[in-house]
Design a protein around this motif. Structure first.
Motif, PDB file in Angstrom:
ATOM      1  N   THR A 196       0.853  -1.192   0.000  1.00  0.00           N
ATOM      2  CA  THR A 196       0.000   0.000   0.000  1.00  0.00           C
ATOM      3  C   THR A 196       0.891   1.245   0.000  1.00  0.00           C
ATOM      4  O   THR A 196       2.034   1.207   0.445  1.00  0.00           O
ATOM      5  CB  THR A 196      -0.950   0.028   1.213  1.00  0.00           C
ATOM      6  N   GLY A 197       0.341   2.336  -0.528  1.00  0.00           N
ATOM      7  CA  GLY A 197       1.186   3.509  -0.728  1.00  0.00           C
ATOM      8  C   GLY A 197       2.341   3.166  -1.649  1.00  0.00           C
ATOM      9  O   GLY A 197       3.452   3.683  -1.512  1.00  0.00           O
ATOM     10  N   GLY A 198       2.054   2.298  -2.630  1.00  0.00           N
ATOM     11  CA  GLY A 198       3.113   1.687  -3.432  1.00  0.00           C
ATOM     12  C   GLY A 198       3.560   2.467  -4.639  1.00  0.00           C
ATOM     13  O   GLY A 198       4.447   2.008  -5.363  1.00  0.00           O
ATOM     14  N   ALA A 199       2.990   3.634  -4.885  1.00  0.00           N
ATOM     15  CA  ALA A 199       3.274   4.347  -6.129  1.00  0.00           C
ATOM     16  C   ALA A 199       4.403   5.356  -6.015  1.00  0.00           C
ATOM     17  O   ALA A 199       4.784   5.964  -7.021  1.00  0.00           O
ATOM     18  CB  ALA A 199       2.010   5.042  -6.634  1.00  0.00           C
ATOM     19  N   SER A 200       4.955   5.551  -4.813  1.00  0.00           N
ATOM     20  CA  SER A 200       6.019   6.543  -4.668  1.00  0.00           C
ATOM     21  C   SER A 200       6.857   6.231  -3.440  1.00  0.00           C
ATOM     22  O   SER A 200       6.466   5.434  -2.580  1.00  0.00           O
ATOM     23  CB  SER A 200       5.447   7.960  -4.561  1.00  0.00           C
ATOM     24  N   GLY A 201       8.031   6.867  -3.364  1.00  0.00           N
ATOM     25  CA  GLY A 201       8.866   6.806  -2.178  1.00  0.00           C
ATOM     26  C   GLY A 201       9.230   5.401  -1.745  1.00  0.00           C
ATOM     27  O   GLY A 201       9.606   4.547  -2.556  1.00  0.00           O
ATOM     28  N   ILE A 202       9.137   5.146  -0.444  1.00  0.00           N
ATOM     29  CA  ILE A 202       9.485   3.843   0.115  1.00  0.00           C
ATOM     30  C   ILE A 202       8.623   2.752  -0.488  1.00  0.00           C
ATOM     31  O   ILE A 202       9.101   1.642  -0.767  1.00  0.00           O
ATOM     32  CB  ILE A 202       9.335   3.873   1.646  1.00  0.00           C
ATOM     33  N   GLY A 203       7.355   3.043  -0.716  1.00  0.00           N
ATOM     34  CA  GLY A 203       6.456   2.043  -1.282  1.00  0.00           C
ATOM     35  C   GLY A 203       6.899   1.592  -2.655  1.00  0.00           C
ATOM     36  O   GLY A 203       6.955   0.385  -2.942  1.00  0.00           O
ATOM     37  N   LEU A 204       7.207   2.531  -3.524  1.00  0.00           N
ATOM     38  CA  LEU A 204       7.618   2.188  -4.884  1.00  0.00           C
ATOM     39  C   LEU A 204       8.947   1.442  -4.881  1.00  0.00           C
ATOM     40  O   LEU A 204       9.130   0.471  -5.638  1.00  0.00           O
ATOM     41  CB  LEU A 204       7.721   3.448  -5.736  1.00  0.00           C
TER      42      LEU A 204
END
Length: 250
Positions: A11-19
């Motif tokens: 989750t929150g996978g589209a940017s930053g740590i998530g990506l």
């Protein structure tokens, strides 16, 4: 590869740590559901990753403030991949304010995304993992889940809640073949810090004994370790990924 043929949700996978975690999971052989708020660019990012690695990456629009959408995320993963082997519960928001100036609405909004949102995804994941008899959940907490910092009443309260939620879920899930851990990043060099002036950036750097900010890829490496079978005897643990930030504080 450590996650060969495993099906992982970020989750929150589209940017930053998530990506960074999505990409590392794919490098390690996983199929990945990238969950984030709806945006055409996110769909394209998932498609690009699928073309670069042998696994599949699918984008599923998800708002963690909705229990229905949390449940739908798990259902979509099972429909596409057949199981949920791992979850990085990463979606979250920031927010700073003196405690006396926080409105109820702003305080509760941060708790809803950063704590209750983590619970919603974990609850839906556990139901599926219990049915499977296996799985690993990694919640994204923070150094502010184990220590305080001024101007962060809501954020620190939420992340502290994530740390203890992780411990509690780990105790409940252990007998059912499911592990639950957390990562606690220090200050990570993501786009969220791009607006800082040089003095503030250096101030944050100086807080870390290793003498620099962390990288998203370094947090992703810790997450992949906790998702993998290499950490099979680890559960209920908040893992500091903080360049020594909390080592001298108690």
């Amino acid at each position: 590869m450590r996650l060969q043929n495993k099906n992982i949700i970020v989750t929150g996978g589209a940017s930053g740590i998530g990506l960074a975690t999505v990409e590392l999971c794919m490098q390690e052989g996983a199929n990945v559901i990238m969950a984030d708020l709806p945006h055409d660019e996110h769909v394209q990012t998932a498609s690009d990753l699928s073309s670069r690695y042998t696994g599949r990456c699918i984008f599923v629009a998800t708002d963690v403030s909705s229990s229905a959408q949390a449940d739908q995320l798990i259902a979509a993963t099972v429909a596409d991949f057949g199981s949920v082997d791992g979850v990085f519960n990463n979606a979250g928001i920031g927010g700073m304010s003196p405690a006396d100036l926080y409105t109820d609405e702003d305080f509760l909004h941060i708790l809803d995304i950063n704590l209750t949102g983590v619970f919603r995804i974990a609850r839906a994941s556990l139901r599926q993992m219990y049915a499977q008899g296996s799985g690993s959940i990694v919640n994204c907490a923070s150094i502010l889940g184990v220590m305080g910092q001024s101007m962060t009443a809501a954020y620190s309260a939420a992340k502290g809640g994530v740390v203890n939620l992780t411990r509690t879920l780990a105790l409940e899930a252990a007998s059912k073949g499911v592990r639950v851990n957390a990562v606690c990043p220090g200050y990570i060099d993501t786009p969220l810090l791009s607006a800082l002036d040089d003095n503030m950036r250096q101030f944050l750097i100086d807080l870390h004994p290793l003498g620099r900010l962390g990288k998203s890829e370094e947090v992703a490496s810790a997450v992949v370790f906790l998702l993998s079978d290499e950490s099979s005897f680890i559960t209920g643990t908040p893992l500091m990924v903080d360049g020594g930030f909390t080592a001298g504080k108690s």
